[in-house]
Motif scaffolding. Sequence first.
Motif, PDB file in Angstrom:
ATOM      1  N   UNK A  59      -5.011   8.361  10.021  1.00  0.00           N
ATOM      2  CA  UNK A  59      -5.695   9.591  10.441  1.00  0.00           C
ATOM      3  C   UNK A  59      -7.175   9.310  10.717  1.00  0.00           C
ATOM      4  N   UNK A  60      -7.780   8.457   9.906  1.00  0.00           N
ATOM      5  CA  UNK A  60      -9.172   8.086  10.141  1.00  0.00           C
ATOM      6  C   UNK A  60      -9.343   7.342  11.450  1.00  0.00           C
ATOM      7  N   UNK A  61      -8.415   6.450  11.748  1.00  0.00           N
ATOM      8  CA  UNK A  61      -8.467   5.739  13.027  1.00  0.00           C
ATOM      9  C   UNK A  61      -8.258   6.701  14.194  1.00  0.00           C
ATOM     10  N   UNK A  62      -7.375   7.684  14.003  1.00  0.00           N
ATOM     11  CA  UNK A  62      -7.173   8.693  15.039  1.00  0.00           C
ATOM     12  C   UNK A  62      -8.446   9.477  15.300  1.00  0.00           C
ATOM     13  N   UNK A 106       1.314   8.929  13.401  1.00  0.00           N
ATOM     14  CA  UNK A 106       1.729   7.976  12.364  1.00  0.00           C
ATOM     15  C   UNK A 106       1.141   8.357  11.009  1.00  0.00           C
ATOM     16  N   UNK A 107      -0.104   8.784  11.005  1.00  0.00           N
ATOM     17  CA  UNK A 107      -0.740   9.189   9.758  1.00  0.00           C
ATOM     18  C   UNK A 107      -0.053  10.385   9.138  1.00  0.00           C
ATOM     19  N   UNK A 108       0.280  11.370   9.949  1.00  0.00           N
ATOM     20  CA  UNK A 108       0.965  12.557   9.445  1.00  0.00           C
ATOM     21  C   UNK A 108       2.342  12.205   8.894  1.00  0.00           C
ATOM     22  N   UNK A 109       3.060  11.336   9.598  1.00  0.00           N
ATOM     23  CA  UNK A 109       4.385  10.920   9.110  1.00  0.00           C
ATOM     24  C   UNK A 109       4.281  10.160   7.789  1.00  0.00           C
ATOM     25  N   UNK A 110       3.262   9.315   7.643  1.00  0.00           N
ATOM     26  CA  UNK A 110       3.080   8.568   6.401  1.00  0.00           C
ATOM     27  C   UNK A 110       2.748   9.504   5.235  1.00  0.00           C
ATOM     28  N   UNK A 111       1.896  10.477   5.485  1.00  0.00           N
ATOM     29  CA  UNK A 111       1.526  11.419   4.430  1.00  0.00           C
ATOM     30  C   UNK A 111       2.747  12.254   4.029  1.00  0.00           C
ATOM     31  N   UNK A 157       0.849  -1.193   0.000  1.00  0.00           N
ATOM     32  CA  UNK A 157       0.000   0.000   0.000  1.00  0.00           C
ATOM     33  C   UNK A 157       0.884   1.242   0.000  1.00  0.00           C
ATOM     34  N   UNK A 158       0.388   2.304  -0.621  1.00  0.00           N
ATOM     35  CA  UNK A 158       1.151   3.546  -0.663  1.00  0.00           C
ATOM     36  C   UNK A 158       1.129   4.216   0.710  1.00  0.00           C
ATOM     37  N   UNK A 159       2.160   5.000   1.016  1.00  0.00           N
ATOM     38  CA  UNK A 159       2.165   5.715   2.292  1.00  0.00           C
ATOM     39  C   UNK A 159       0.989   6.690   2.425  1.00  0.00           C
ATOM     40  N   UNK A 160       0.519   7.244   1.317  1.00  0.00           N
ATOM     41  CA  UNK A 160      -0.617   8.157   1.377  1.00  0.00           C
ATOM     42  C   UNK A 160      -1.867   7.423   1.849  1.00  0.00           C
ATOM     43  N   UNK A 187       7.482  13.249   0.213  1.00  0.00           N
ATOM     44  CA  UNK A 187       8.936  13.227   0.055  1.00  0.00           C
ATOM     45  C   UNK A 187       9.350  12.236  -1.037  1.00  0.00           C
ATOM     46  N   UNK A 188       8.700  11.082  -1.080  1.00  0.00           N
ATOM     47  CA  UNK A 188       9.000  10.088  -2.115  1.00  0.00           C
ATOM     48  C   UNK A 188       8.647  10.645  -3.487  1.00  0.00           C
ATOM     49  N   UNK A 189       7.491  11.289  -3.597  1.00  0.00           N
ATOM     50  CA  UNK A 189       7.084  11.874  -4.876  1.00  0.00           C
ATOM     51  C   UNK A 189       8.055  12.954  -5.319  1.00  0.00           C
ATOM     52  N   UNK A 190       8.518  13.788  -4.393  1.00  0.00           N
ATOM     53  CA  UNK A 190       9.473  14.839  -4.740  1.00  0.00           C
ATOM     54  C   UNK A 190      10.808  14.242  -5.186  1.00  0.00           C
ATOM     55  N   UNK A 191      11.249  13.186  -4.506  1.00  0.00           N
ATOM     56  CA  UNK A 191      12.495  12.525  -4.888  1.00  0.00           C
ATOM     57  C   UNK A 191      12.392  11.888  -6.273  1.00  0.00           C
ATOM     58  N   UNK A 192      11.233  11.287  -6.569  1.00  0.00           N
ATOM     59  CA  UNK A 192      11.035  10.699  -7.885  1.00  0.00           C
ATOM     60  C   UNK A 192      10.999  11.775  -8.965  1.00  0.00           C
ATOM     61  N   UNK A 193      10.412  12.908  -8.655  1.00  0.00           N
ATOM     62  CA  UNK A 193      10.319  14.010  -9.612  1.00  0.00           C
ATOM     63  C   UNK A 193      11.707  14.573  -9.897  1.00  0.00           C
ATOM     64  N   UNK A 194      12.536  14.734  -8.842  1.00  0.00           N
ATOM     65  CA  UNK A 194      13.886  15.248  -9.004  1.00  0.00           C
ATOM     66  C   UNK A 194      14.777  14.262  -9.742  1.00  0.00           C
ATOM     67  N   UNK A 195      14.500  12.973  -9.579  1.00  0.00           N
ATOM     68  CA  UNK A 195      15.284  11.938 -10.247  1.00  0.00           C
ATOM     69  C   UNK A 195      15.051  11.957 -11.754  1.00  0.00           C
ATOM     70  N   UNK A 196      13.827  12.277 -12.162  1.00  0.00           N
ATOM     71  CA  UNK A 196      13.488  12.308 -13.587  1.00  0.00           C
ATOM     72  C   UNK A 196      14.168  13.460 -14.313  1.00  0.00           C
TER      73      UNK A 196
END
Length: 70
Positions: A14-17, A50-55, A4-7, A60-69
Amino acid sequence: MKRQSPLFMGIIYAGLGALFTAIAIQTVNSSGWGLFAYILVLIATLDFGSGLRMIMLHFKIKAAQKNKKK
């Protein structure tokens, strides 16, 4: 099993919270600040954190992938 994606996981946490917060509010309104209410608040806090850290990890992963391209 697909990962599953971190998002998605962040939204779930967050919903459980929010759910545990609502239950804690109802518990405090009906019987006051007992041990169970404190435990619910603790669980809600951990889930929101935990929800905030995952989001944040997702973005951060999306930004890293964008910079890699580039």
